[in-house]
Design a protein around this motif. Sequence first.
Motif, PDB file in Angstrom:
ATOM      1  N   ILE A   1     -31.861 -55.186  18.419  1.00 23.47           N
ATOM      2  CA  ILE A   1     -33.249 -55.651  18.313  1.00 23.47           C
ATOM      3  C   ILE A   1     -33.600 -56.728  19.336  1.00 23.47           C
ATOM      4  N   ARG A   2     -32.606 -57.254  20.029  1.00 20.51           N
ATOM      5  CA  ARG A   2     -32.855 -58.277  21.042  1.00 20.51           C
ATOM      6  C   ARG A   2     -32.022 -57.973  22.288  1.00 20.51           C
ATOM      7  N   GLU A   3     -32.377 -58.617  23.383  1.00 23.36           N
ATOM      8  CA  GLU A   3     -31.646 -58.380  24.626  1.00 23.36           C
ATOM      9  C   GLU A   3     -31.613 -59.652  25.453  1.00 23.36           C
ATOM     10  N   GLY A   4     -30.470 -59.892  26.103  1.00 23.70           N
ATOM     11  CA  GLY A   4     -30.316 -61.038  26.979  1.00 23.70           C
ATOM     12  C   GLY A   4     -30.592 -60.677  28.427  1.00 23.70           C
TER      13      GLY A   4
ATOM     14  N   ASP B   1     -38.732 -68.863  27.887  1.00 24.77           N
ATOM     15  CA  ASP B   1     -38.210 -68.358  26.616  1.00 24.77           C
ATOM     16  C   ASP B   1     -36.698 -68.550  26.538  1.00 24.77           C
ATOM     17  N   PHE B   2     -36.023 -68.443  27.675  1.00 28.76           N
ATOM     18  CA  PHE B   2     -34.579 -68.664  27.711  1.00 28.76           C
ATOM     19  C   PHE B   2     -34.260 -70.150  27.636  1.00 28.76           C
ATOM     20  N   VAL B   3     -35.005 -70.955  28.377  1.00 24.68           N
ATOM     21  CA  VAL B   3     -34.789 -72.406  28.331  1.00 24.68           C
ATOM     22  C   VAL B   3     -34.991 -72.917  26.910  1.00 24.68           C
ATOM     23  N   ARG B   4     -36.060 -72.466  26.269  1.00 19.54           N
ATOM     24  CA  ARG B   4     -36.363 -72.879  24.896  1.00 19.54           C
ATOM     25  C   ARG B   4     -35.208 -72.530  23.951  1.00 19.54           C
ATOM     26  N   ALA B   5     -34.705 -71.308  24.065  1.00 17.33           N
ATOM     27  CA  ALA B   5     -33.643 -70.852  23.167  1.00 17.33           C
ATOM     28  C   ALA B   5     -32.357 -71.634  23.377  1.00 17.33           C
ATOM     29  N   TRP B   6     -31.970 -71.815  24.630  1.00 19.68           N
ATOM     30  CA  TRP B   6     -30.709 -72.489  24.913  1.00 19.68           C
ATOM     31  C   TRP B   6     -30.757 -73.952  24.484  1.00 19.68           C
ATOM     32  N   ARG B   7     -31.863 -74.600  24.746  1.00 23.32           N
ATOM     33  CA  ARG B   7     -31.959 -76.010  24.331  1.00 23.32           C
ATOM     34  C   ARG B   7     -31.935 -76.132  22.820  1.00 23.32           C
ATOM     35  N   ARG B   8     -32.588 -75.187  22.155  1.00 19.24           N
ATOM     36  CA  ARG B   8     -32.578 -75.237  20.697  1.00 19.24           C
ATOM     37  C   ARG B   8     -31.167 -75.049  20.151  1.00 19.24           C
ATOM     38  N   ALA B   9     -30.375 -74.203  20.809  1.00 28.32           N
ATOM     39  CA  ALA B   9     -28.998 -73.973  20.360  1.00 28.32           C
ATOM     40  C   ALA B   9     -28.182 -75.254  20.371  1.00 28.32           C
ATOM     41  N   PHE B  10     -28.549 -76.191  21.234  1.00 22.62           N
ATOM     42  CA  PHE B  10     -27.765 -77.424  21.384  1.00 22.62           C
ATOM     43  C   PHE B  10     -28.385 -78.623  20.669  1.00 22.62           C
ATOM     44  N   THR B  11     -29.522 -78.435  20.008  1.00 21.35           N
ATOM     45  CA  THR B  11     -30.124 -79.558  19.295  1.00 21.35           C
ATOM     46  C   THR B  11     -29.263 -79.926  18.085  1.00 21.35           C
ATOM     47  N   PRO B  12     -29.205 -81.206  17.720  1.00 21.40           N
ATOM     48  CA  PRO B  12     -28.361 -81.629  16.595  1.00 21.40           C
ATOM     49  C   PRO B  12     -28.676 -80.903  15.299  1.00 21.40           C
ATOM     50  N   GLU B  13     -29.967 -80.610  15.043  1.00 22.24           N
ATOM     51  CA  GLU B  13     -30.316 -79.963  13.781  1.00 22.24           C
ATOM     52  C   GLU B  13     -29.930 -78.490  13.762  1.00 22.24           C
ATOM     53  N   MET B  14     -29.708 -77.906  14.940  1.00 25.68           N
ATOM     54  CA  MET B  14     -29.327 -76.501  14.995  1.00 25.68           C
ATOM     55  C   MET B  14     -27.835 -76.363  15.270  1.00 25.68           C
ATOM     56  N   THR B  15     -27.363 -76.913  16.374  1.00 23.47           N
ATOM     57  CA  THR B  15     -25.983 -76.815  16.827  1.00 23.47           C
ATOM     58  C   THR B  15     -25.427 -75.436  16.503  1.00 23.47           C
ATOM     59  N   ALA B  16     -25.793 -74.480  17.297  1.00 25.70           N
ATOM     60  CA  ALA B  16     -25.388 -73.095  17.068  1.00 25.70           C
ATOM     61  C   ALA B  16     -23.892 -72.981  16.869  1.00 25.70           C
ATOM     62  N   ALA B  17     -23.511 -72.158  15.887  1.00 23.53           N
ATOM     63  CA  ALA B  17     -22.093 -71.980  15.579  1.00 23.53           C
ATOM     64  C   ALA B  17     -21.326 -71.480  16.786  1.00 23.53           C
ATOM     65  N   THR B  18     -21.990 -70.730  17.658  1.00 26.09           N
ATOM     66  CA  THR B  18     -21.323 -70.176  18.824  1.00 26.09           C
ATOM     67  C   THR B  18     -21.738 -70.879  20.118  1.00 26.09           C
ATOM     68  N   ALA B  19     -22.326 -72.066  20.021  1.00 22.41           N
ATOM     69  CA  ALA B  19     -22.768 -72.786  21.223  1.00 22.41           C
ATOM     70  C   ALA B  19     -21.608 -73.072  22.163  1.00 22.41           C
TER      71      ALA B  19
ATOM     72  N   GLU C   1     -20.896 -61.936  31.130  1.00 24.53           N
ATOM     73  CA  GLU C   1     -20.674 -61.243  29.864  1.00 24.53           C
ATOM     74  C   GLU C   1     -21.174 -62.072  28.688  1.00 24.53           C
ATOM     75  N   ILE C   2     -21.072 -63.388  28.798  1.00 23.76           N
ATOM     76  CA  ILE C   2     -21.584 -64.260  27.739  1.00 23.76           C
ATOM     77  C   ILE C   2     -23.103 -64.120  27.633  1.00 23.76           C
ATOM     78  N   LEU C   3     -23.747 -63.826  28.747  1.00 25.12           N
ATOM     79  CA  LEU C   3     -25.202 -63.691  28.737  1.00 25.12           C
ATOM     80  C   LEU C   3     -25.661 -62.438  28.004  1.00 25.12           C
ATOM     81  N   ALA C   4     -24.726 -61.582  27.612  1.00 21.45           N
ATOM     82  CA  ALA C   4     -25.053 -60.421  26.787  1.00 21.45           C
ATOM     83  C   ALA C   4     -24.791 -60.687  25.313  1.00 21.45           C
ATOM     84  N   HIS C   5     -24.385 -61.905  24.975  1.00 16.43           N
ATOM     85  CA  HIS C   5     -24.108 -62.295  23.584  1.00 16.43           C
ATOM     86  C   HIS C   5     -25.370 -62.907  22.981  1.00 16.43           C
ATOM     87  N   PRO C   6     -25.608 -62.710  21.677  1.00 22.88           N
ATOM     88  CA  PRO C   6     -26.824 -63.256  21.052  1.00 22.88           C
ATOM     89  C   PRO C   6     -27.066 -64.736  21.257  1.00 22.88           C
ATOM     90  N   VAL C   7     -26.011 -65.540  21.414  1.00 27.68           N
ATOM     91  CA  VAL C   7     -26.212 -66.981  21.557  1.00 27.68           C
ATOM     92  C   VAL C   7     -27.016 -67.310  22.813  1.00 27.68           C
TER      93      VAL C   7
END
Length: 525
Positions: A58-61, A108-126, A171-177
């Motif tokens: 449903i999504r693509e990198g 859209d990519f900048v927004r997503a990546w920065r959100r992954a690193f925010t303290p309230e989010m801290t993506a599990a796979t960051a 290859e990491i750029l094809a991962h959902p994170v």
Amino acid sequence: MYQYTSRVSAYILVALALAMASQCLFAAEVRRGLGPEPDSLHIHQAQGLAAINLLRDIREGLVTFDEQGELVPGQAASWQELDGGRRYRFQLRPDARWSNGDPVTSEDFVRAWRRAFTPEMTAATAGMLKDIQNAEEILRGEKGVETLGIVAVEPAVLDIVLDEPAPWVLEILAHPVSFPLHAVAGDDPLKSPVNGAFMITDWTPRASIKLAPNPAFHAADSVEVGSIEYFPIEDAASELSRYRAGELDITETIPPGRFAWLEENLAADLRVYPYLGTFWLGFNFHHPDLGFSNELRTALSLAINREILVKTVLGAGEVAGWSIVPPGINGYQPSVMAQSLMSQEEREAEAVRLFKLSGFGRHESPLLELRYNTSGIHRRIAVAVAAMWKQVLGVNTQLVNEEWKVFVNNRRLGVITEVFRGGWIADYADPSSFLDLFISENNLNNTFYQDADFELLMKSAALTTGGARMNLLQQAEAELMKDMPVIPLYYYVSRHLVRPRITGFTGNVRDIHLSRYLGVIPENP
């Protein structure tokens, strides 16, 4: 139980209406087994393979995979490698669109990546993005997310800056994170526009997830099927029963002990292929005995007869495993346990000797807890391992079975876990995809292992290239195998049943089979 329908996503109805209006009429449906219920459909929280496979539909990198599981352009039309491999410049597709018709932009990519690193989010796979400039400092709280090495040069031009060259970063750029997020994305990812080949139209938890083609997808004309229906099925035997009953076209796996029967009775449907993955049992290093006795951990490893596990308990082509990194990565020879060259009798004798040295055997009734997530295969393995520990070492084992989300949470917290089911499927074809899991600051380090020599080798490898880098990674893996934070049991193979009328399902070492490539041969009237 509730049903998630199109009432929460009006844009889906609009998109479907547009698809019908443009006469993009699809007919065929493909029904796929998914494995367990997805742990999350948020790109920053998904960890399980079921969730990752679904998100890739449903999504693509910037980068994605072709039918053979090899990297190809995704939302990016092309890219350049600059500054000696420390910077990549991506040109986005002019026809890259969200499902509501909005263009996909570099922001859209900048927004997503920065959100992954925010303290309230801290993506599990960051941690997978650790090679991006300033990523590690941001994770440690030393720098702000605005310093992350991702830059929107123009709406259709995106720069990704690395601390050091990392050829596996594509290859990491094809991962959902690393996927983009739409500007109106909220906390519920299902209500946000998507940019992949499909959209979720209906979701009944623990029952089914229905997808329809996304007419705004840049390659919508190449999608052959009219719908995909995923069925979360944790028990492989139940999945086989549903396949034989005609309810599935593709299974996620096959049950243990049925390989020979399937070869004889469903040979045309059976697909088995080498896979970059290792199954292991992990030790919680916070445990007062397991965390402080290398002799105990090694004894528990040597007491397990891996050949019996792969041939009798599993019996589906798996290979006994003696290393954390599986074979099959170009230019790398895994660091296997030295005891792998012993006979099983010699290994068991050494296990008894080490067990006595550990002092754990002096307990009146030695007891360990082995935790695993709900699965017929995992239960069979746990029962077999418990029997081997009892027979060789006299250890009693309490088996604890948990639903996937509960299991993942307990494993991550490390409060009540002792020995637990673990393993890893490569996110990218490089040894570091496995070895990084044991770096102390990695959020996925569920063993809580920490070793200065290992981390120094990993840091040195990150600053090196070519054969010298692979040699340092081999040394790092050897350090792990000496300390035994996990017990490697076997290397995965991909195992599926696929109806002969299904096209586009091609075996590959990554076991990635995007639904956008699937087709259905019409049955004769």
